[in-house]
Design a protein around this motif. Structure first.
Motif, PDB file in Angstrom:
ATOM      1  N   VAL A   1      -1.893  -1.405   4.784  1.00  0.00           N
ATOM      2  CA  VAL A   1      -2.562  -1.485   5.986  1.00  0.00           C
ATOM      3  C   VAL A   1      -1.501  -1.861   7.098  1.00  0.00           C
ATOM      4  N   THR A   2      -1.426  -1.235   8.171  1.00  0.00           N
ATOM      5  CA  THR A   2      -0.638  -1.638   9.110  1.00  0.00           C
ATOM      6  C   THR A   2      -1.489  -2.366  10.264  1.00  0.00           C
ATOM      7  N   SER A   3      -2.581  -2.013  10.482  1.00  0.00           N
ATOM      8  CA  SER A   3      -3.260  -2.606  11.824  1.00  0.00           C
ATOM      9  C   SER A   3      -4.785  -2.311  11.508  1.00  0.00           C
TER      10      SER A   3
ATOM     11  N   THR B   1      -4.490 -10.141   0.960  1.00  0.00           N
ATOM     12  CA  THR B   1      -3.227  -9.542   1.115  1.00  0.00           C
ATOM     13  C   THR B   1      -2.107 -10.723   0.479  1.00  0.00           C
TER      14      THR B   1
ATOM     15  N   HIS C   1      -1.198  -7.552  10.012  1.00  0.00           N
ATOM     16  CA  HIS C   1      -1.704  -6.657  10.494  1.00  0.00           C
ATOM     17  C   HIS C   1      -3.266  -6.950  10.967  1.00  0.00           C
TER      18      HIS C   1
ATOM     19  N   ASN D   1      -9.845  -9.528   3.722  1.00  0.00           N
ATOM     20  CA  ASN D   1      -8.267  -9.636   3.513  1.00  0.00           C
ATOM     21  C   ASN D   1      -8.115 -10.469   2.569  1.00  0.00           C
TER      22      ASN D   1
ATOM     23  N   ARG E   1      -7.890  -2.909  14.169  1.00  0.00           N
ATOM     24  CA  ARG E   1      -8.634  -3.303  15.564  1.00  0.00           C
ATOM     25  C   ARG E   1      -9.996  -2.867  15.424  1.00  0.00           C
TER      26      ARG E   1
ATOM     27  N   VAL F   1      -9.208   0.627  10.452  1.00  0.00           N
ATOM     28  CA  VAL F   1      -8.297   0.083   9.664  1.00  0.00           C
ATOM     29  C   VAL F   1      -7.186   1.189   9.432  1.00  0.00           C
ATOM     30  N   GLN F   2      -5.935   0.999   9.910  1.00  0.00           N
ATOM     31  CA  GLN F   2      -5.037   1.939  10.027  1.00  0.00           C
ATOM     32  C   GLN F   2      -3.962   1.650   8.733  1.00  0.00           C
ATOM     33  N   SER F   3      -3.718   2.874   8.120  1.00  0.00           N
ATOM     34  CA  SER F   3      -2.437   2.552   7.127  1.00  0.00           C
ATOM     35  C   SER F   3      -1.191   3.258   7.370  1.00  0.00           C
ATOM     36  N   GLY F   4      -0.017   2.982   6.776  1.00  0.00           N
ATOM     37  CA  GLY F   4       1.167   3.391   7.273  1.00  0.00           C
ATOM     38  C   GLY F   4       1.233   4.857   7.069  1.00  0.00           C
TER      39      GLY F   4
ATOM     40  N   GLU G   1      -6.873   6.644   7.833  1.00  0.00           N
ATOM     41  CA  GLU G   1      -7.606   5.503   8.898  1.00  0.00           C
ATOM     42  C   GLU G   1      -9.074   5.500   8.177  1.00  0.00           C
TER      43      GLU G   1
END
Ligand SMILES: Cc1cc2nc3c(=O)[nH]c(=O)nc-3n(C[C@H](O)[C@H](O)[C@H](O)COP(=O)(O)OP(=O)(O)OC[C@H]3O[C@@H](n4cnc5c(N)ncnc54)[C@H](O)[C@@H]3O)c2cc1C
Length: 364
Positions: free
Chosen positions: A98-100, A131, A293, A129, A102, A114-117, A121
């Motif tokens: 997961v990169t970010s 991680t 992230h 979380n 928002r 939830v955005q992944s590399g 999404e």
């Protein structure tokens, strides 16, 4: 809803979400950045055997089978984690880093994106979380480090003492269990020096006395409740007489020196002018929470940490953190996973739009 991370904390959360009736893949998913099961254990050095792992708490509802103490934890525990995911039908997707995260809108119960590399999404009503810290090794800054011509590495990149064989002097920085383990092993193949910020406290008792353990957790709990970055518990619990510590002592590697003042091209210098030539510096200086992230959610306080209310981020009722601060141990991760699952389940059932899907994969 989404769980980020499939180490002990993420899997404990997923297990309890399932027990509470959340449906795998329909109501929740676990996104894990690693290519294989095992969380951080799969990355530990092969010299960390099961005998050296202290106080490992099994995953909820899954007794550890009898294990050969001499096998590396990195070979044993990932298999146990993989079986756990399989047997409990946990919806883990990997590798998904997961990169970010928002918020879809400023509304307090808006969906989280939830955005992944890889560009995939998800949209979720809540997030846990989990991680850990392994992906964020911490190296303090000391003047001159950039000029050092020897080998410099963080303990997370340490793969055993062999690379130091034949070297003159290896300097290990840090007062925790990792430093002691690296000293014990490296002292067999090279001259070692040990520096720590504060004098180490050696304990006689192999088990952390209950009141000391509680005091350590309470100290970290207080910090995260005040919005400060969590701290290591070793400063409170001290160093137990582990097999690694006894070996390090036997090899004469526990003569601790205070922190040096600066690093030179070929060594280190203390404030009083004393200098030592060193060929390698190993920073066993710990880790920081891997929460970059989550930056867009604005969870951080002016003190630099995320203020916590139990496992919930005080600034955002949609977000829980497990394995963070006081729950950054295998037993803490188990308990936090359960607490977060209970709280998220309640949140999903009681917030403004309880009938909205808890999870949706967005078209990429
Ligand atoms: C050398 C060492 C030895 C230790 N020994 C012990 C011990 O003996 N006993 C004990 O109780 N504790 C020990 N600990 C602490 C223990 O490892 C942790 O408390 C616990 O295992 C951490 O579990 P976790 O789930 O929080 O994190 P991890 O096991 O680190 O799992 C985090 C997971 O999140 C994933 N991830 C990270 N970032 C992202 C992202 N952006 N997107 C998607 N996925 C992501 C990672 O791929 C990983 O799978 C040790 C720690 C270290 C460093």
């Amino acid at each position: 809803m989404v769980v980020i991370g499939a180490g002990q904390a993420g899997l404990s959360t997923a297990y309890h979400l399932r027990r509470r009736g959340l449906r795998p893949f329909e109501d929740f998913v676990v996104l894990d950045g690693d290519a294989a099961p095992g969380g951080a254990w799969q990355h530990r050095p092969s010299s960390l055997t099961m005998a050296m792992v202290h106080g490992f708490h099994e995953l909820p509802g899954a007794p550890l089978p009898p294990l050969a103490p001499l096998l590396p934890a990195r070979d044993v525990l990932p298999g146990y984690f993989a079986a756990y995911e399989r047997d409990n039908e946990l919806p883990v997707l990997r590798p998904v880093a997961v990169t970010s995260v928002r918020s879809e809108s400023p509304a307090p119960d808006a969906r989280l994106l939830v955005q992944s590399g890889s560009g995939r999404e998800w949209s979720a009503r809540a997030l846990v979380n989990a991680t850990g810290t392994w992906t964020r090794p911490f190296v303090p800054r000391y003047p001159g480090a950039e000029r050092f011509r020897g080998r410099m590495l963080h303990s997370s990149a340490y793969r055993g003492p062999e690379e130091f064989r034949g070297m003159g002097t290896v300097l290990v920085v840090g007062g925790g269990a990792s430093a002691v383990q690296i000293l014990a092993e490296t002292a067999a193949v090279a001259r070692t020096l040990w520096v720590t910020r504060t004098p180490p406290v050696f304990r006689d008792d192999p088990f952390v006395p209950q009141e000391l353990g509680r005091a350590a957790v309470a100290m970290v709990e207080e910090r995260v409740r005040a919005g400060l970055p969590p701290r290591s518990v070793v400063s409170v619990t001290g160093l137990p007489p582990s097999p690694a510590l006894l070996l390090a002592r036997e090899r004469g590697a526990l003569h601790r020196l205070p922190m040096f003042e600066r690093i030179t091209e070929d060594g280190v210098v203390w404030l009083d002018g004393h200098a030592e030539h060193v060929d390698a510096i190993v920073w066993a200086t710990g880790f920081r929470a891997a929460v970059g992230h989550l930056a867009l959610l604005g969870l951080r306080e002016p003190g630099g940490g995320i203020r916590m209310d139990g496992t919930r981020a005080a600034r955002d009722p949609r977000v829980h953190l497990v394995g963070y601060g006081p729950s950054a141990s295998t037993i803490g991760a188990n308990r936090a996973g359960r607490a977060a699952a209970v709280a998220v389940d309640r949140y999903l059932k009681t917030t403004a739009a309880p009938s909205a899907p808890a999870l949706a994969a967005l078209p990429s």
